[in-house]
Write an enzyme that holds these catalytic residues in place. Sequence first.
Site, PDB file in Angstrom:
ATOM      1  N   ARG A  32       5.572   2.599  -4.963  1.00 37.95           N
ATOM      2  CA  ARG A  32       5.011   1.678  -4.030  1.00 37.95           C
ATOM      3  C   ARG A  32       3.870   1.093  -4.448  1.00 37.95           C
ATOM      4  NH1 ARG A  32       3.285  -1.592  -1.546  1.00 37.95           N
ATOM      5  NH2 ARG A  32       2.128  -1.755   0.537  1.00 37.95           N
ATOM      6  N   HIS A  71      -1.615  -1.635  -4.425  1.00 37.15           N
ATOM      7  CA  HIS A  71      -2.312  -2.334  -3.229  1.00 37.15           C
ATOM      8  C   HIS A  71      -3.362  -1.723  -2.496  1.00 37.15           C
ATOM      9  CE1 HIS A  71      -0.033   1.287  -1.690  1.00 37.15           C
ATOM     10  NE2 HIS A  71      -0.779   1.043  -0.587  1.00 37.15           N
ATOM     11  N   HIS A  98      -5.751  -1.210   1.416  1.00 38.68           N
ATOM     12  CA  HIS A  98      -5.771  -1.326   2.778  1.00 38.68           C
ATOM     13  C   HIS A  98      -7.130  -1.930   3.147  1.00 38.68           C
ATOM     14  CE1 HIS A  98      -1.980   0.694   2.855  1.00 38.68           C
ATOM     15  NE2 HIS A  98      -2.467   1.689   2.103  1.00 38.68           N
ATOM     16  N   GLU A 134      -6.498   5.765   3.744  1.00 35.68           N
ATOM     17  CA  GLU A 134      -5.305   6.306   3.864  1.00 35.68           C
ATOM     18  C   GLU A 134      -5.299   7.972   3.488  1.00 35.68           C
ATOM     19  OE1 GLU A 134      -2.226   4.399   1.643  1.00 35.68           O
ATOM     20  OE2 GLU A 134      -1.555   6.283   0.631  1.00 35.68           O
ATOM     21  N   HIS A 193      -4.649   1.467  -4.952  1.00 33.05           N
ATOM     22  CA  HIS A 193      -3.987   2.626  -5.346  1.00 33.05           C
ATOM     23  C   HIS A 193      -2.365   2.354  -5.504  1.00 33.05           C
ATOM     24  CE1 HIS A 193      -3.997   2.763  -1.070  1.00 33.05           C
ATOM     25  NE2 HIS A 193      -2.847   3.025  -1.109  1.00 33.05           N
ATOM     26  N   GLU A 225      -0.397  -4.923   9.797  1.00 30.06           N
ATOM     27  CA  GLU A 225      -0.072  -6.391   9.734  1.00 30.06           C
ATOM     28  C   GLU A 225      -1.397  -7.175   9.239  1.00 30.06           C
ATOM     29  OE1 GLU A 225      -0.077  -7.752  13.716  1.00 30.06           O
ATOM     30  OE2 GLU A 225       1.646  -9.221  13.232  1.00 30.06           O
TER      31      GLU A 225
HETATM   32 MN    MN Z   1      -1.469   2.705   0.707  1.00 27.26          MN
END
Ligand code: MN
Length: 400
Positions: free
Chosen positions: A98, A101, A103, A108, A147, A170
Amino acid sequence: MLDMPRRDFMAAAAAFAAVTTATLAGTKRAEAGDPSFMNNVPDPLLADKELPTFKFALEKSEGRVIGKSYGKEATVVQLPISKGIAGVSMRLEPGAMRELHWHATAAEWAFVIEGRVRTTVIDPQGNAETNDFGPGDVWYFPRGHGHMLECLGDKPTHFILIFDNGYFSEFGTFSISDWIGHTPKPLLAKNFGVPESAFDGFPKDEVYFARGAVPPEEQSIPLQGRKLPPQTHKFELLEQNPHALFKGGREWRVDSTRFPISKTITGVILDLDPGAMRELHWHPTADEWQYVIEGQVSVTMFGSHGRYRTETLDKGDVGYIPQGYGHSIENVGDTPCRVLIGFNTGVYETIDLSQWIAGNPLDVLATNFGKPAALFETFPHRDVFIADKDGPEKTGPQRP
Ligand code: MN
Ligand code: MN
């Protein structure tokens, strides 16, 4: 406010009123997502005669699939009641990552169910930590910290992510490839001091799941060398002794008192034998997000004004209980069940119904229910927390 002249105070009050009015006149979404209204104005979704559904079949949803990796979301889009907490079920195949990125609107928290994961996370002080996780381990990344997550080894990994904001996804999740792919090359060249051609062939859009070689077993050193943060992002939850151990069930719990960096999320693993239940209770300071790892449970919710709703959650289903709403969790299957529970608080609090009753004298209980005081002598004189299929233990450990 103490030193503010009265006319300034009046101006400030008027400005505040204008903001308040604007917020109330805004969309239902903006209104409900504004935490300043929590506990004051009823959430429109929770103000009807009937309670809305609080269940979503997460693992039955399709989600985002790339190769054999997927991310399935439960946000306000899929489960409108879940405004305070969102969740993701993620599977990564060997060699999958993943991508880097952050948030913008949520912290998280994660629990690993299967396989192994490696993460790196950067903080605003420039510290970076790399950690390897296995089943039963937990991570926490504060809001906005960058992360990545990658599958470690040659077997796939499956983990559940919890975010302290039902709107986290979103327009709230920012990926590095998406950013670089949309920034002009001259600006990138100046930023990094490399030729523009260095960015030839970079992805134009968000990669989301990157795929490459299986990472080396030994952790590699970052470009800047090792610069570790003061607090770790890793906690081995199931390596600990259960917090609560009863005939019929047990619970592991981790909040900021044991895992200091986890200031906004508490996590719980609740195991119940067939027929056992986590008794009627509520949480004064947090919403509750549930994910059934194994088995089948019946979850009840009480919403005042005679409103009561029951949902059956199977393996892979998600449930949600708003802050302050009464609820219980009962294993109604033939096999032991395991439920992952997340709370949007760094300090766990609960009030259990048995404890509340035990905290009152007999005459109060007699008057309240119009029954003889002697009846209430037979009620538990302590917190039940978990009741076995035959009822609560009369002696044994108190709730920790
Ligand atoms: Mn994440
Ligand atoms: Mn609860």
